[in-house]
Design an enzyme around this catalytic site. Structure first.
Site, PDB file in Angstrom:
ATOM      1  N   CYS A 173       0.174  -4.820  18.300  1.00  0.00           N
ATOM      2  CA  CYS A 173       1.511  -5.212  17.817  1.00  0.00           C
ATOM      3  C   CYS A 173       2.294  -4.073  17.550  1.00  0.00           C
ATOM      4  CB  CYS A 173       1.254  -6.070  16.488  1.00  0.00           C
ATOM      5  SG  CYS A 173       0.378  -4.915  15.067  1.00  0.00           S
ATOM      6  N   HIS A 215       0.890  -1.229  -0.101  1.00  0.00           N
ATOM      7  CA  HIS A 215       0.012  -0.094  -0.013  1.00  0.00           C
ATOM      8  C   HIS A 215       0.826   1.246  -0.174  1.00  0.00           C
ATOM      9  CE1 HIS A 215       0.457  -1.415   4.103  1.00  0.00           C
ATOM     10  NE2 HIS A 215       0.575  -0.351   4.433  1.00  0.00           N
TER      11      HIS A 215
END
Length: 655
Positions: free
Chosen positions: A173, A67
């Protein structure tokens, strides 16, 4: 989010042939440009490829989600490539992932904080659903592919199901994107199958999502912290049984984690009635709990320290590069430039000093957040003070002579501050009327005092003693041969990257050079070899062993270390030492010895303390000097890559 609204049939490609991820990305970028989603093809392609260098975009089960954000994107969209032959060299969260389905997301810059994260989270979540990837791979037409992109969330819509137990969870995370959402989905799905109501709060790159309300937490029977960094607002769960694990664990054993939280938890988040107090969980009862706590604490500290190193290095680098055309690189720090008639020199002087000032706060920030990870807010003050001791700020403020304890001191004092603060928070019990005294007075007073005595009687004396031993060692080595003395100076210089042992070696080496006894060749090489070698390792690892072996934050630190190494700032490599000192320190020492010895044996001579690249032309036999630099940096790079790769493979086999 409805994924089908973000694409159209012309952006879906089947049976794509490609030999590398770059080829796949270029094909999809061209398709987006052809369908008029891009103002220009090249800027967006560059944005995507730059993003690939930050962290893995390969996921699991054959999926990759590259992306990019760019002003060249007219409208948010994604293109899809289903590959004819899976790619094995696409760096992925799952090291065994063979990429066959690629979603390329194109986002306008002004939508960078919302749209792309929403698409990423939706895709990551859908990936965890049974049959989702298989369905997309089995479609025979673009229309069928589009129809399968969005699926009904049957688990959440099943409002008639009755649950006897409720478990709440936090997932987080390091990057706050893929695993945060995938772990959440895995826990919710496992809870549904077990008949347990699982509600998950995601602490991702977009902040806190699906925040757990006080009423939900109150009714919960247990809590799961599936995080790679310290969870935010942990105090909300006071009194609840908990399990602490890495964020990736729910992907493998979500059911076992839920059952453990309900029947055999790691401990209880301690009760505290004061709203202002910070809470901490009790020590893990599970195997390796202490080590897991310490590792997570160090990772948290490093994540907060890296921006400090980057900012400091950039300020000093800009100043020194700006001074190069005037030949003032090594004089820029002198006081006369603070009031010079040339305003540019004044700015560059203060910018250089500003970078040095920022570096002074590297260890306080690191130690503060190490302690924070262990004890939450009550550990911050003692941790910060411990880091200030490690950085030698007490020497500056007290006007005394001394050598700071450096990164080892920051590591020990940060951990000590965290564990002491956590112990005090658990053990001190006060009546409700005096609860506010605990976090605001008692814990800071006792923990800071403990940090002072630990530093005064242990940390400073131990590392001061090491410096005395080192100084005597180096002085006694005079006359034993060029290579032996070069090895001693190089090893001491590379040991702690600007720390006390490094500075002790530097003082002696400069003294020997000033008396024309022994040149500074080994010293200056050992300053630049470790950061350049470690930075190089983060760049070439994927080409050497076919995959990344460094975490995303260390890759960012590696780029900085590489840049700072060329301008002779070795501190950029400190995050690697803090993350894994038992690997990094010996490799740094050996690499510095090999590189310095090579240069000295081949006749390189440098009498001036100019390790940065602008000092290289002043070296006699520059070719030998540069060869030594290449040999030493290459050894560090390849040794780190192969050892870390072997460790990763060993963990994979064990799993």
């Amino acid at each position: 989010m409805q994924l089908r609204q973000m694409t159209d049939p012309n952006l879906i490609l089947f049976d794509v042939e490609a030999e590398s991820k770059e080829q796949v990305i270029k094909q999809l970028v061209s398709k987006l440009a052809k369908e008029d989603y891009l103002e220009s093809e090249q800027p967006f392609l560059e944005a995507v490829l730059q993003r690939e260098e930050v962290s893995p975009t390969g996921m699991e089960r054959g999926l990759a989600i590259p992306h990019g954000k760019s002003t060249a994107v007219k409208k948010a969209a994604f293109a899809v490539a289903r590959l004819k032959t899976p790619l094995e060299d696409w760096e992925s969260i799952d090291p065994t992932n063979k990429v066959q389905l690629v979603f390329l997301i194109a986002i306008p810059t002004n939508e960078g904080g919302s749209t792309h994260l929403e698409v990423l989270s939706t895709l990551s979540t859908n990936l965890m659903r049974d049959g989702y990837m298989e369905g997309l791979m089995a479609t025979n037409s673009k229309e069928e592919f589009l129809s399968r992109l969005d699926i009904e969330e049957k688990v959440k819509s099943n409002s008639d199901k009755k649950y006897d137990k409720t478990v709440v969870a936090i997932t987080a995370c390091a990057t706050g994107i893929a695993h945060t959402y995938m772990a959440a989905e895995a826990l919710e799905k496992a809870g549904h199958e077990l008949g347990v109501n699982v509600l998950v709060e995601k602490q991702g790159a977009n902040g806190i999502e699906d925040e757990l309300t006080p009423s939900v937490i109150e009714k919960a029977d247990a809590v799961i912290f599936a995080t790679d960094i310290a969870p935010k607002q942990k105090e909300r769960f006071a009194g609840k049984s908990y399990v602490q694990t890495r964020v990736a664990e729910p992907l493998r054993q979500a059911k076992e984690m839920i059952q453990k939280a309900l029947s055999n938890p790691d401990g209880v988040v301690e009760e505290n009635d004061s709203e202002e107090a910070s809470q901490s969980s009790s020590s893990s009862n599970g195997s390796g709990g202490f080590l897991k706590d310490a590792v997570q604490a160090v990772m948290t500290g490093i994540s907060y320290m890296i921006p400090v190193i980057v900012a400091a290095g950039l300020m000093m680098g800009i100043a020194k590069l700006g001074a190069m055309p005037f030949g003032l690189v090594n004089e820029l720090h002198e006081a006369k430039y603070a009031t010079h008639s040339n305003e540019l020199f004044v700015i560059l002087h203060h910018l250089d000093k500003f970078g040095v000032l920022i570096f002074k706060f590297m260890y306080p920030i690191f130690a503060a957040f190490v302690a924070y990870s262990l004890a939450d807010r009550v550990g911050l003050v003692a941790g910060f003070i411990g880091g200030a001791f490690a950085g030698g700020l007490h020497h500056t403020f007290w006007g005394i002579e001394g050598i700071p304890s450096g990164f080892l001191g920051a590591l020990i004092l940060g951990l000590a501050a965290g564990y002491i603060s956590r112990f005090l928070n658990q053990k001190i019990q006060l009546s409700k009327n005096f609860q506010a005294m605990k976090p605001m007075f008692l814990i800071p007073a006792i923990s800071v005092l403990s940090t002072f005595f630990l530093n005064f009687y242990v940390i400073d004396p131990v590392f001061g003693g090491l410096n005395v031993v080192l100084r005597n060692w180096i002085e006694s080595a005079q006359g034993t041969g060029d290579v032996v003395l070069a090895s001693i100076i190089a090893s001491a210089t590379a040991f702690d990257l600007g720390g006390p042992i490094n500075k002790a070696a530097g003082a002696i080496a400069i003294g020997l050079a000033a008396d024309q006894v022994y040149p500074l060749t080994a010293r200056v090489l050992a300053i630049v070899i470790p950061p350049i070698g470690l930075g190089l390792a983060t760049v070439i690892d994927k080409y050497v062993v076919g995959r990344r072996v460094f975490e995303a934050d260390l890759r960012v630190a590696g780029n900085t270390a590489l840049l700072l190494g060329f301008i002779a700032i070795s501190e950029g490599a400190i995050p690697f030492m803090l993350r894994n000192p038992l690997i990094t320190i010996p490799i740094n020492i050996i690499g510095a010895i090999v590189g310095a010895s090579t240069a000295v044996l081949l006749g390189a001579v440098q009498w001036l303390p100019l390790p940065a690249f602008w000092g290289w032309p002043l070296v006699d036999n520059l070719w030998a000097y540069l060869l030594g630099l290449v040999v030493g940096a290459s050894f560090i790079a390849f040794a780190n890559i192969f050892i870390r790769f072997a460790m990763i493979k060993k963990r994979e086999l064990a799993a």
